[in-house]
Design a protein around this motif. Structure first.
Motif, short mmCIF file in Angstrom:
data_model
loop_
_atom_site.label_atom_id
_atom_site.label_comp_id
_atom_site.label_asym_id
_atom_site.label_seq_id
_atom_site.Cartn_x
_atom_site.Cartn_y
_atom_site.Cartn_z
N ASP A 132 1.16 -1.23 -0.32
CA ASP A 132 0.62 0.22 0.55
C ASP A 132 1.06 1.75 -0.05
O ASP A 132 0.74 2.43 -0.82
CB ASP A 132 -1.23 -0.30 1.40
CG ASP A 132 -1.66 -1.32 0.83
OD1 ASP A 132 -2.54 -0.78 -0.05
OD2 ASP A 132 -2.39 -1.66 2.13
N VAL A 133 2.13 1.36 0.69
CA VAL A 133 2.99 2.38 0.35
C VAL A 133 3.13 2.85 -0.44
O VAL A 133 3.88 3.83 -0.86
CB VAL A 133 4.15 1.83 1.98
CG1 VAL A 133 4.81 3.10 2.15
CG2 VAL A 133 3.42 2.37 3.22
N CYS A 134 3.29 1.36 -1.40
CA CYS A 134 4.58 1.65 -2.82
C CYS A 134 3.38 2.30 -3.78
O CYS A 134 3.44 3.45 -4.63
CB CYS A 134 4.65 0.16 -3.23
SG CYS A 134 5.02 0.44 -4.80
N ARG A 135 2.33 2.15 -3.56
CA ARG A 135 0.96 2.52 -4.50
C ARG A 135 0.39 3.80 -4.09
O ARG A 135 0.57 5.33 -4.64
CB ARG A 135 -0.25 1.75 -4.33
CG ARG A 135 -0.60 0.50 -4.65
CD ARG A 135 -1.79 -0.45 -4.32
NE ARG A 135 -2.09 -1.34 -5.04
CZ ARG A 135 -1.88 -2.59 -3.97
NH1 ARG A 135 -1.41 -2.47 -2.72
NH2 ARG A 135 -2.00 -3.86 -4.38
N ARG A 136 0.85 4.43 -2.56
CA ARG A 136 0.65 5.76 -2.19
C ARG A 136 1.96 6.60 -3.03
O ARG A 136 1.82 7.56 -3.42
CB ARG A 136 0.85 5.52 -1.12
CG ARG A 136 0.52 7.10 -0.50
CD ARG A 136 -1.68 7.22 -0.78
NE ARG A 136 -1.58 8.75 -0.10
CZ ARG A 136 -1.29 9.73 -0.81
NH1 ARG A 136 -0.66 9.62 -2.50
NH2 ARG A 136 -1.96 11.33 -0.39
N TYR A 143 5.23 -12.96 -1.07
CA TYR A 143 4.94 -11.45 -1.02
C TYR A 143 5.35 -11.40 -2.80
O TYR A 143 5.34 -10.47 -2.91
CB TYR A 143 5.15 -10.85 -0.48
CG TYR A 143 4.58 -10.32 1.12
CD1 TYR A 143 3.52 -10.04 1.17
CD2 TYR A 143 5.08 -10.70 1.91
CE1 TYR A 143 2.81 -10.10 2.15
CE2 TYR A 143 4.93 -10.84 3.35
CZ TYR A 143 3.30 -10.47 3.40
OH TYR A 143 3.27 -10.53 4.46
N SER A 144 6.75 -12.19 -2.85
CA SER A 144 7.05 -12.08 -4.67
C SER A 144 5.95 -12.02 -5.65
O SER A 144 5.63 -10.24 -6.90
CB SER A 144 7.87 -12.71 -5.12
OG SER A 144 7.38 -13.82 -5.49
N PHE A 145 4.21 -12.31 -5.70
CA PHE A 145 3.90 -12.87 -6.89
C PHE A 145 3.54 -11.06 -6.56
O PHE A 145 2.84 -10.12 -7.10
CB PHE A 145 2.51 -13.33 -6.76
CG PHE A 145 3.69 -14.93 -6.93
CD1 PHE A 145 4.18 -14.34 -8.19
CD2 PHE A 145 4.34 -15.58 -5.87
CE1 PHE A 145 4.87 -16.15 -9.30
CE2 PHE A 145 5.02 -16.92 -6.50
CZ PHE A 145 5.24 -16.83 -7.84
N ASP A 146 2.83 -10.60 -5.43
CA ASP A 146 1.87 -9.75 -5.32
C ASP A 146 2.42 -8.95 -5.61
O ASP A 146 1.99 -7.18 -5.74
CB ASP A 146 1.27 -9.84 -3.53
CG ASP A 146 0.29 -10.62 -3.05
OD1 ASP A 146 -0.33 -11.31 -4.18
OD2 ASP A 146 0.69 -11.19 -1.84
N ALA A 147 3.67 -8.26 -5.19
CA ALA A 147 4.77 -7.20 -5.25
C ALA A 147 4.22 -6.93 -6.56
O ALA A 147 4.68 -5.61 -7.10
CB ALA A 147 6.03 -7.89 -4.86
N ASP A 191 2.31 -6.43 -8.64
CA ASP A 191 1.12 -5.79 -9.30
C ASP A 191 1.22 -4.13 -8.73
O ASP A 191 0.16 -3.18 -9.43
CB ASP A 191 0.23 -7.03 -8.55
CG ASP A 191 -0.58 -8.33 -8.77
OD1 ASP A 191 0.26 -8.16 -10.55
OD2 ASP A 191 -1.01 -8.67 -8.53
N THR A 192 2.52 -3.83 -8.04
CA THR A 192 2.20 -2.49 -7.49
C THR A 192 3.13 -1.42 -7.69
O THR A 192 3.18 -0.49 -7.39
CB THR A 192 2.33 -2.49 -6.00
OG1 THR A 192 3.51 -3.00 -6.21
CG2 THR A 192 1.88 -3.30 -4.97
N ALA A 238 6.40 -1.95 -8.73
CA ALA A 238 7.52 -2.25 -8.38
C ALA A 238 8.62 -2.24 -9.60
O ALA A 238 7.95 -3.03 -10.17
CB ALA A 238 7.40 -2.61 -6.86
N ILE A 239 10.52 -2.18 -9.03
CA ILE A 239 10.89 -2.82 -9.80
C ILE A 239 11.44 -4.10 -9.71
O ILE A 239 12.23 -4.37 -11.00
CB ILE A 239 11.69 -1.82 -10.53
CG1 ILE A 239 12.83 -1.18 -8.92
CG2 ILE A 239 11.22 -0.12 -10.58
CD1 ILE A 239 13.91 -0.59 -9.02
N GLY A 240 11.47 -3.64 -8.34
CA GLY A 240 12.25 -5.01 -8.15
C GLY A 240 12.48 -5.81 -6.06
O GLY A 240 11.04 -5.38 -5.38
N PHE A 241 12.47 -6.52 -5.72
CA PHE A 241 12.28 -8.16 -4.92
C PHE A 241 13.41 -8.38 -4.15
O PHE A 241 14.39 -9.31 -4.85
CB PHE A 241 11.01 -8.67 -4.86
CG PHE A 241 10.84 -9.12 -4.06
CD1 PHE A 241 9.14 -9.05 -3.25
CD2 PHE A 241 11.27 -10.84 -3.23
CE1 PHE A 241 8.97 -9.76 -2.55
CE2 PHE A 241 10.67 -11.26 -2.77
CZ PHE A 241 9.14 -10.87 -2.25
#
Length: 199
Positions: free
Chosen positions: A136-140, A159-163, A165-166, A168-171
């Motif tokens: 959620d912080v990423c989306r904000r 969490y990698s799959f959910d990540a 969708d936001t 983000a560039i990396g995990f």
């Protein structure tokens, strides 16, 4: 170099009997960042000057009046409600990205407020925090500035799959390492001058 600010800060710090390391811990920045401010090689931004005034117990206007305009440098933030991970991770980021101002936050809400007033080049976000998800912080952050590069930090690979969708560039799986940070810098969607060996 901004020696007026540097000399003012050093004088106020010494009057309070605080070390550079103590200032760094209270502000969630690295000791190297504090050293650079006191050597005149870097200037903290307005938000950091406000934090510094609180730590030193002085009127913020004393520090603001001593500060001058400086060239824009990339801002890298790390958000983790675990102070140990935060204090261990920030020096690694600063070592790999010496050209950046590296700032830590234990409260996601403070990071979001900071992002409203400052252009964040790169954000390292813990995913599982007490009050809010790093997703959620990423989306904000991306609503505030879509050119912010976001990398997730977590102890859980699930969490990698959910990540993805936001936006983000990396995990990265904790703990944060210099090699891991270097790998993420190669994936930047919006590159910036890091000042590291890859620059």
């Amino acid at each position: 170099m901004n020696m007026l600010f540097a000399d003012t800060m050093k004088k106020l710090r010494e009057e309070k009997g605080l070390s550079q390391n103590e200032i760094a811990k209270r502000m969630y920045v690295t000791r190297t960042a504090v050293s650079r401010w006191e050597s005149g090689h870097r200037l903290p931004d307005a938000a950091m000057i406000t934090r510094l005034s609180d730590v030193l117990g002085v009127d913020v206007n004393i520090l603001i009046s001593a500060a001058a305009q400086s060239d824009e440098i990339p801002i890298v933030i790390m958000v983790d409600d675990n102070k140990v991970f935060l204090n261990d991770g920030m020096p690694i980021i600063e070592e790999v990205i010496p050209n950046a101002a590296v700032i830590g936050f234990t409260k996601p809400s403070e990071a979001v407020e900071y992002a409203k007033a400052n252009r964040i080049a790169l954000a390292f976000l813990d995913i599982e925090m007490i009050d809010v998800s790093g997703l959620d912080v990423c989306r904000r952050l991306l609503e505030i500035n879509q050119r912010t590069n976001v990398v997730y930090l977590t102890a859980y690979r699930d969490y990698s799959f959910d990540a993805w969708d936001t936006g983000a560039i990396g995990f990265m799986v904790k703990p944060l390492t210099a090699d891991g940070v270097k790998k993420q810098l190669k994936k930047l969607r919006y590159p910036f001058l890091t000042g590291g060996e890859e620059s």
